[in-house]
Design an enzyme around this catalytic site. Sequence first.
Site, PDB file in Angstrom:
ATOM      1  N   GLY A  12       0.779  -1.232  -0.137  1.00 53.08           N
ATOM      2  CA  GLY A  12      -0.039   0.060  -0.110  1.00 53.08           C
ATOM      3  C   GLY A  12       1.097   1.427   0.030  1.00 53.08           C
ATOM      4  O   GLY A  12       0.109   2.234   0.241  1.00 53.08           O
ATOM      5  N   THR A  13       2.010   1.246  -0.536  1.00 53.75           N
ATOM      6  CA  THR A  13       2.582   2.641  -0.408  1.00 53.75           C
ATOM      7  C   THR A  13       2.492   3.746  -1.271  1.00 53.75           C
ATOM      8  O   THR A  13       1.759   4.907  -1.114  1.00 53.75           O
ATOM      9  CB  THR A  13       4.470   2.297  -1.188  1.00 53.75           C
ATOM     10  OG1 THR A  13       4.493   1.857  -2.561  1.00 53.75           O
ATOM     11  CG2 THR A  13       4.873   0.983   0.026  1.00 53.75           C
ATOM     12  N   ASN A  14       1.770   2.971  -2.921  1.00 50.59           N
ATOM     13  CA  ASN A  14       0.746   3.900  -3.807  1.00 50.59           C
ATOM     14  C   ASN A  14      -0.864   4.649  -2.153  1.00 50.59           C
ATOM     15  O   ASN A  14      -1.111   5.658  -3.095  1.00 50.59           O
ATOM     16  CB  ASN A  14      -0.109   3.451  -4.856  1.00 50.59           C
ATOM     17  CG  ASN A  14       1.553   3.192  -5.497  1.00 50.59           C
ATOM     18  OD1 ASN A  14       1.800   4.165  -5.683  1.00 50.59           O
ATOM     19  ND2 ASN A  14       2.191   1.895  -5.871  1.00 50.59           N
ATOM     20  N   MET A  89      -3.697  -6.638  -7.015  1.00 47.02           N
ATOM     21  CA  MET A  89      -3.025  -7.800  -8.237  1.00 47.02           C
ATOM     22  C   MET A  89      -4.084  -9.089  -8.366  1.00 47.02           C
ATOM     23  O   MET A  89      -4.329 -10.048  -8.618  1.00 47.02           O
ATOM     24  CB  MET A  89      -1.925  -8.067  -7.479  1.00 47.02           C
ATOM     25  CG  MET A  89      -0.847  -7.769  -6.276  1.00 47.02           C
ATOM     26  SD  MET A  89      -0.033  -6.946  -8.039  1.00 47.02           S
ATOM     27  CE  MET A  89       1.224  -5.927  -6.847  1.00 47.02           C
ATOM     28  N   ILE A  91      -6.819  -9.821 -11.811  1.00 41.78           N
ATOM     29  CA  ILE A  91      -7.014  -9.486 -13.227  1.00 41.78           C
ATOM     30  C   ILE A  91      -9.537  -8.590 -13.104  1.00 41.78           C
ATOM     31  O   ILE A  91      -9.975 -10.028 -12.509  1.00 41.78           O
ATOM     32  CB  ILE A  91      -7.124 -10.431 -14.520  1.00 41.78           C
ATOM     33  CG1 ILE A  91      -4.981  -9.526 -14.863  1.00 41.78           C
ATOM     34  CG2 ILE A  91      -7.633  -9.568 -15.365  1.00 41.78           C
ATOM     35  CD1 ILE A  91      -4.813 -10.544 -15.602  1.00 41.78           C
ATOM     36  N   LEU A  92      -9.425  -7.364 -13.576  1.00 44.95           N
ATOM     37  CA  LEU A  92     -10.843  -8.219 -13.272  1.00 44.95           C
ATOM     38  C   LEU A  92     -11.065  -7.982 -15.071  1.00 44.95           C
ATOM     39  O   LEU A  92     -10.720  -7.969 -15.676  1.00 44.95           O
ATOM     40  CB  LEU A  92     -10.726  -6.384 -13.043  1.00 44.95           C
ATOM     41  CG  LEU A  92     -10.747  -5.526 -11.430  1.00 44.95           C
ATOM     42  CD1 LEU A  92     -10.876  -4.479 -11.537  1.00 44.95           C
ATOM     43  CD2 LEU A  92     -11.474  -6.454 -10.863  1.00 44.95           C
ATOM     44  N   ASN A 106      -5.277   2.741 -12.803  1.00 42.71           N
ATOM     45  CA  ASN A 106      -4.474   1.448 -12.277  1.00 42.71           C
ATOM     46  C   ASN A 106      -2.844   2.099 -12.834  1.00 42.71           C
ATOM     47  O   ASN A 106      -2.934   2.936 -14.174  1.00 42.71           O
ATOM     48  CB  ASN A 106      -4.586   0.210 -13.694  1.00 42.71           C
ATOM     49  CG  ASN A 106      -3.162  -0.485 -12.638  1.00 42.71           C
ATOM     50  OD1 ASN A 106      -3.332  -1.131 -11.333  1.00 42.71           O
ATOM     51  ND2 ASN A 106      -2.972  -1.170 -13.549  1.00 42.71           N
ATOM     52  N   HIS A 108       0.540   0.929 -13.503  1.00 41.71           N
ATOM     53  CA  HIS A 108       1.010   0.311 -13.847  1.00 41.71           C
ATOM     54  C   HIS A 108       2.851   0.181 -13.478  1.00 41.71           C
ATOM     55  O   HIS A 108       2.823   1.647 -14.151  1.00 41.71           O
ATOM     56  CB  HIS A 108       1.542  -0.421 -14.718  1.00 41.71           C
ATOM     57  CG  HIS A 108       2.137  -1.344 -15.249  1.00 41.71           C
ATOM     58  ND1 HIS A 108       1.781  -3.395 -15.312  1.00 41.71           N
ATOM     59  CD2 HIS A 108       3.130  -2.238 -16.230  1.00 41.71           C
ATOM     60  CE1 HIS A 108       2.655  -3.474 -15.634  1.00 41.71           C
ATOM     61  NE2 HIS A 108       3.825  -3.443 -16.171  1.00 41.71           N
TER      62      HIS A 108
HETATM   63  C1  GAR Z   1       3.443  -1.126  -7.016  1.00 35.86           C
HETATM   64  O1  GAR Z   1       4.658  -1.277  -7.400  1.00 35.86           O
HETATM   65  C2  GAR Z   1       2.610  -1.068  -8.128  1.00 35.86           C
HETATM   66  O2  GAR Z   1       3.084  -0.479  -9.803  1.00 35.86           O
HETATM   67  C3  GAR Z   1       2.377  -2.780  -8.731  1.00 35.86           C
HETATM   68  O3  GAR Z   1       2.621  -2.836  -7.271  1.00 35.86           O
HETATM   69  C4  GAR Z   1       3.177  -2.390  -7.074  1.00 35.86           C
HETATM   70  C5  GAR Z   1       2.271  -2.521  -5.479  1.00 35.86           C
HETATM   71  O4  GAR Z   1       2.772  -1.883  -3.913  1.00 35.86           O
HETATM   72  N1  GAR Z   1       0.969  -3.175  -9.306  1.00 35.86           N
HETATM   73  C6  GAR Z   1       1.385  -4.058 -10.135  1.00 35.86           C
HETATM   74  O5  GAR Z   1       1.971  -4.196 -10.634  1.00 35.86           O
HETATM   75  C7  GAR Z   1      -0.071  -4.175 -11.044  1.00 35.86           C
HETATM   76  N2  GAR Z   1      -0.220  -4.621 -12.560  1.00 35.86           N
HETATM   77  P1  GAR Z   1       2.006  -0.912  -3.405  1.00 35.86           P
HETATM   78  O6  GAR Z   1       1.141  -1.924  -2.492  1.00 35.86           O
HETATM   79  O7  GAR Z   1       3.295  -0.900  -2.227  1.00 35.86           O
HETATM   80  O8  GAR Z   1       1.456   0.506  -3.704  1.00 35.86           O
END
Ligand code: GAR
Length: 194
Positions: A12-14, A89, A91-92, A106, A108
């Site tokens: 969940g850093t994003n 993570m 796919i919908l 999203n 990526h």
């Molecule tokens: C992030 O790097 C995000 O871009 C990627 O997973 C990580 C999640 O980190 N997402 C994908 O690869 C989706 N295809 P987070 O939980 O710390 O945000």
Amino acid sequence: MKNISVLVSGGGTNLQALIDAQNNGIIKSGKINLVVSNNPDAFALGRAEKADIKALVCNKKELGTDFEDTLIKILEDNNTDIIVLAGFMCILSEKFTSHFANRIINVHPSLIPSFCGKGFYGLRVHEAALEYGVKVTGATVHFVNEIPDGGKIIMQKSVEIKDGDTPEILQKRVMEEAEWKILPLSLEKVCSEN
Ligand code: GAR
């Protein structure tokens, strides 16, 4: 003000970048009112609770084929306008993406159309970039449609690959230099324009 729901699966850093951007006034045309995780153990759930945001689990393993219908109901019951996939993570299906057409974004961790689509998620994306030997990578924020990582691009930011990078080091640089910046900016753009 758009009503924003964020879907997460892990660290969940994003999500944290979005919460911080909301507190800093970068996100001002919408408010994050709900966080949903498919994974009951996601660290992201604690980040939401700490920020006083309602956090729910929609357990994909337990729900099986009912997962998407349950998720749609949760999002509708909470009057969601805009959905952010922030490290989500799963796919919908087309049923889900068409239900919320042009309302799902999203992030990526590559410059789409490189290293994207089915099987490219998390650390695997960075492993693939290093294996290929590209010198520049980055992140992309895009609308979500029925094609994995195939919807219209909203923003991209490039990140340099350095000698000695490991997938972990590269993942961190891409997050810090690109993802955590363009995800909040893209969300504000979509909230203010829709
Ligand atoms: C992030 O790097 C995000 O871009 C990627 O997973 C990580 C999640 O980190 N997402 C994908 O690869 C989706 N295809 P987070 O939980 O710390 O945000």
